[in-house]
Design an enzyme around this catalytic site. Structure first.
Site, PDB file in Angstrom:
ATOM      1  N   GLY A   1       0.834  -1.207   0.000  1.00 58.89           N
ATOM      2  CA  GLY A   1       0.000   0.000   0.000  1.00 58.89           C
ATOM      3  C   GLY A   1       0.856   1.239   0.000  1.00 58.89           C
ATOM      4  O   GLY A   1       2.037   1.187  -0.335  1.00 58.89           O
ATOM      5  N   ASN A   2       0.261   2.371   0.346  1.00 56.51           N
ATOM      6  CA  ASN A   2       1.051   3.602   0.454  1.00 56.51           C
ATOM      7  C   ASN A   2       0.456   4.476   1.549  1.00 56.51           C
ATOM      8  O   ASN A   2      -0.516   4.099   2.198  1.00 56.51           O
ATOM      9  CB  ASN A   2       1.115   4.319  -0.897  1.00 56.51           C
ATOM     10  N   PHE A   3       1.037   5.653   1.761  1.00 63.82           N
ATOM     11  CA  PHE A   3       0.715   6.460   2.942  1.00 63.82           C
ATOM     12  C   PHE A   3      -0.458   7.423   2.743  1.00 63.82           C
ATOM     13  O   PHE A   3      -0.718   8.249   3.605  1.00 63.82           O
ATOM     14  CB  PHE A   3       1.949   7.258   3.365  1.00 63.82           C
ATOM     15  N   SER A   4      -1.155   7.345   1.640  1.00 60.10           N
ATOM     16  CA  SER A   4      -2.249   8.308   1.428  1.00 60.10           C
ATOM     17  C   SER A   4      -3.323   8.128   2.495  1.00 60.10           C
ATOM     18  O   SER A   4      -3.768   7.015   2.782  1.00 60.10           O
ATOM     19  CB  SER A   4      -2.860   8.092   0.033  1.00 60.10           C
TER      20      SER A   4
ATOM     21  N   ALA B   1      -3.858   7.802  -4.612  1.00 60.04           N
ATOM     22  CA  ALA B   1      -2.500   7.301  -4.826  1.00 60.04           C
ATOM     23  C   ALA B   1      -2.654   5.818  -5.160  1.00 60.04           C
ATOM     24  O   ALA B   1      -2.766   4.971  -4.273  1.00 60.04           O
ATOM     25  CB  ALA B   1      -1.668   7.509  -3.576  1.00 60.04           C
TER      26      ALA B   1
END
Ligand code: PMT
Length: 401
Positions: free
Chosen positions: A208-211, A276
């Site tokens: 995943g990512n930090f959005s 994102a």
């Protein structure tokens, strides 16, 4: 914003009726003129004396005023109102409104009202989940009414679930914001992607990512406050929406976000691609948990995800506007311009990870708007709610016909 506005507050027969006294008080304190209309059952839950005292006007419940030969004109009331709020709205009243059953003063006035109507449902969780209620609420939405979604929590039945009328302060805020803005996106449908996507490795792990979704959600609220109907396609985030004009679709993976976006874009005037999205997904994802073996290090193979913005750019028709975001760490303006062209966007919003007050997670952002003809508009650091206003201002000024 509500000063001198004429507001009809409709109260129906549910336990949440007691909370509506606070709502009336908030409206009056803000300088609004409030006319309360109660259904006969509502009078069993809260006394009309309380509401007439708070509103400063006799409460209306019946078509006729006893022994006076006078009748209460629903037509005059409908024309007088700048807004109508029905809180709480029971399943029965919602069904009557959806089907035009005008058998009491409240629903009859609703049918005559030309003003925007806000409906705050309140009922037990199973009634709220019932397909009939769902269909009736959809019908009300399709007539242009604003549904203020109920909250989840403990209900009067002591069951836990969705069905509690939204708090008076929240309902007040929805109306206040509605009147705050010019309705320069009225009649427009805006699709927004927000948050991260999660790509499963196995049932317990993901890429995943930090959005956080904050930027996309701020855009959704801003567009809704300016009169648009929003479809918000959200990846996994811990955020709620407050505007009734936002219809939320929750997704997990990039493929799910892609499928929802392609289907929603067909009926949208504007798409804002703020999510994102993971560029890659896991080719060899497992349906059981990967065990920690002694000497073996698992290898995760990746394959490309669909590019949602690009796919939308390819099917875009004249009159549809598409806005993208670029999150960059280097060679920022050049990269953003390239993305704007490749994805056939009308403009792109550049935010840089070089700036600690911009991008993921934080409540602020620092943006440069780059148009398809290469113009760049730079903005100072602002809260994401204000950044959303700047972006929508450019959309309305230069792109909405
Ligand atoms: O959610 P927050 O914590 O508030 O943070 C906000 C944000 C930093 C996530 C947001 O402001 C932002 O920059 N979103 C886009 C991030 C991104 O993925 O940028 P990109 O440069 O990789 O992608 C360019 C554009 O293509 C974006 O509009 C993106 O949504 C879109 N895209 C990218 C890949 C993909 N597979 N599909 C896409 O639609």
């Amino acid at each position: 914003m509500l000063k001198d506005k004429n507001i009809i507050v409709g109260i129906t027969g549910g336990i949440a009726a007691y909370k509506t006294a606070s709502l009336v008080r908030l409206f009056v304190k803000a300088g609004a003129n409030v006319q309360v209309i109660m259904t006969p059952n509502a009078r069993e839950f809260i006394t009309p004396v309380t509401l007439s005292t708070l509103s400063g006007k006799p409460v209306i419940s019946e078509f006729f005023t006893a022994n006076t030969g006078q009748w209460n004109s629903h037509v005059d009331l409908g024309l007088w109102a700048d807004a109508m709020v029905i809180a709480p709205a029971t399943a029965s009243t919602i069904a009557k409104m959806a089907n035009g059953v005008a058998d009491n003063m409240l629903v009859t006035t609703y049918l005559s009202a030309k003003a925007p109507v806000f409906v705050a449902p309140a009922m037990d969780l199973d009634m709220f989940k019932h397909p009939t209620t769902k269909r009736n609420l959809e019908l009300l939405r399709s007539y242009g009414n604003h549904i203020i979604e109920p909250a989840a929590g403990e209900l009067a039945s002591h069951l836990i679930g969705k069905g509690r009328m939204e708090e008076p302060e929240k309902i007040f805020e929805v109306l206040d914001r509605f009147f705050e803005k010019g309705q320069d996106l009225a009649g427009k449908r805006v699709m927004i992607t927000a948050g991260p996507t999660y790509e499963k490795i196995d049932p317990v792990r993901f890429i995943g990512n930090f959005s956080s979704g904050k930027m996309g959600f701020a855009l959704a609220e801003e567009c809704a406050a300016r009169g648009a109907e929003i479809t918000l396609i959200a990846g996994p985030v811990a955020l709620n929406t407050s505007s009734p004009a936002i219809h939320r679709i929750d997704v997990m993976s990039a493929q799910q976000m892609h499928d929802a976006a392609i289907s929603e874009f067909a009926t949208s005037d504007v798409a804002i691609l703020c999510a994102a999205v993971a560029d890659y997904t896991v080719e060899n994802a497992l349906d059981h948990k990967i065990k920690r073996e002694k000497d073996e290090i698992p290898v995760i193979r990746l394959k490309k995800n669909p590019d949602i913005a690009k796919a939308i750019g390819e099917i875009k028709k004249p009159g549809q506007v598409t806005i993208g975001f670029a999150l960059e760490t280097d060679n920022e303006v050049e990269n953003a311009k390239g993305k704007c062209q490749r994805k056939n966007l009308d403009f792109i919003v550049l935010n840089s990870l070089q700036n600690k007050d911009a991008g993921f997670q934080v409540d602020t952002n620092v943006i440069t708007i780059i148009t398809s003809d290469g113009k760049a508009l730079e903005y100072p650091c602002k809260p994401k709610t204000e950044v959303a206003k700047d972006i929508v201002d450019v959309l309305v000024k230069d792109y909405i016909i």
